[in-house]
Design an enzyme around this catalytic site. Sequence first.
Site, PDB file in Angstrom:
ATOM      1  N   CYS A 247       0.836  -1.211   0.000  1.00 47.93           N
ATOM      2  CA  CYS A 247       0.000   0.000   0.000  1.00 47.93           C
ATOM      3  C   CYS A 247       0.875   1.267   0.000  1.00 47.93           C
ATOM      4  O   CYS A 247       1.497   1.570  -1.002  1.00 47.93           O
ATOM      5  CB  CYS A 247      -0.991  -0.017   1.157  1.00 47.93           C
ATOM      6  SG  CYS A 247      -2.359   1.151   0.908  1.00 47.93           S
TER       7      CYS A 247
ATOM      8  N   HIS B 260      -3.612  -5.237   0.491  1.00 42.76           N
ATOM      9  CA  HIS B 260      -3.152  -5.559   1.836  1.00 42.76           C
ATOM     10  C   HIS B 260      -3.191  -7.063   2.094  1.00 42.76           C
ATOM     11  O   HIS B 260      -4.097  -7.566   2.777  1.00 42.76           O
ATOM     12  CB  HIS B 260      -4.021  -4.840   2.879  1.00 42.76           C
ATOM     13  CG  HIS B 260      -3.713  -3.383   3.027  1.00 42.76           C
ATOM     14  ND1 HIS B 260      -2.814  -2.889   3.965  1.00 42.76           N
ATOM     15  CD2 HIS B 260      -4.174  -2.308   2.348  1.00 42.76           C
ATOM     16  CE1 HIS B 260      -2.746  -1.577   3.856  1.00 42.76           C
ATOM     17  NE2 HIS B 260      -3.562  -1.194   2.883  1.00 42.76           N
TER      18      HIS B 260
ATOM     19  N   GLU C 282      -1.458  -8.738   4.145  1.00 42.78           N
ATOM     20  CA  GLU C 282      -1.318  -9.053   5.577  1.00 42.78           C
ATOM     21  C   GLU C 282      -2.673  -9.193   6.267  1.00 42.78           C
ATOM     22  O   GLU C 282      -2.797  -9.867   7.300  1.00 42.78           O
ATOM     23  CB  GLU C 282      -0.456  -7.994   6.280  1.00 42.78           C
ATOM     24  CG  GLU C 282      -1.145  -6.710   6.670  1.00 42.78           C
ATOM     25  CD  GLU C 282      -1.467  -5.762   5.510  1.00 42.78           C
ATOM     26  OE1 GLU C 282      -2.121  -4.736   5.750  1.00 42.78           O
ATOM     27  OE2 GLU C 282      -1.046  -6.040   4.366  1.00 42.78           O
TER      28      GLU C 282
END
Length: 253
Positions: A110, A220, A222
């Site tokens: 990001c 994202h 994660e």
Amino acid sequence: MAFKMKPRIALTADAQRVKDPKYLSAYKRAVEKAGAEPVLLYDVAEPEDVNRALDTFDGLLLPGGADVDPAEYGGRDHPSVDKAPPEYDRLELEAARVALRKDVPTLAICRGVQVMNVALGGTLWVDVPDEYEARDGQKLQHRQTPPHPRHEATHPVDFKDGSMLAQLLGSHMVPTNSMHHQALRRVAHDLVPSGQTRDGIIEAVEARTNHPFYIGVQWHPEEMIEVDEPSRTLFAAFVRRAAQRTRSRSAAG
């Protein structure tokens, strides 16, 4: 049995937020699940200090966060811009340059991919909704909004044939989440686009040179590791490359 060292991953952090126990927790968890040790890097900013600090790590993770100052890439201020502290910009911009030069395995997410691009001479759309004219009239929502939780995929990203991402993930497309109002505009010469959304936004880049692992993504992963195999695969591949650096550093030491 020989002791096996875990790769140490430098996770760049905003010094003003490091006391918050929830800060960067999803990134830490993703790195740990992939088998590495995340270590916050936040107390350096000058080029020579960043250079020395990265020599002690096996990988670099540039996470999401506040916006890069538009002055860093000749952009204009905009009401939507939430600038990061200047010392955080300096740390990450220099870390991205050092990691490319020294072949440090790097995953940028990001804000991180935006930092990577700006560090190497690229530019950004300061505000996608205001500035970007969607290709062929298509317009995707690039901000994850209710009722979509952060781990839910909301649009696909298509990968370029032969790209490292396509090879690592074994696919030419993955569904991704989306939480950004800025995006890559002019891609830096040292990077090549490797993934984009169907409205034309570039959402993945990698090093033009033969770097072991220098990848930036706009989404994202994660946030998706508990439910999404490609996200786990991306972190696992990053940590594998970092582990190779661990072994090389150990042999040299």
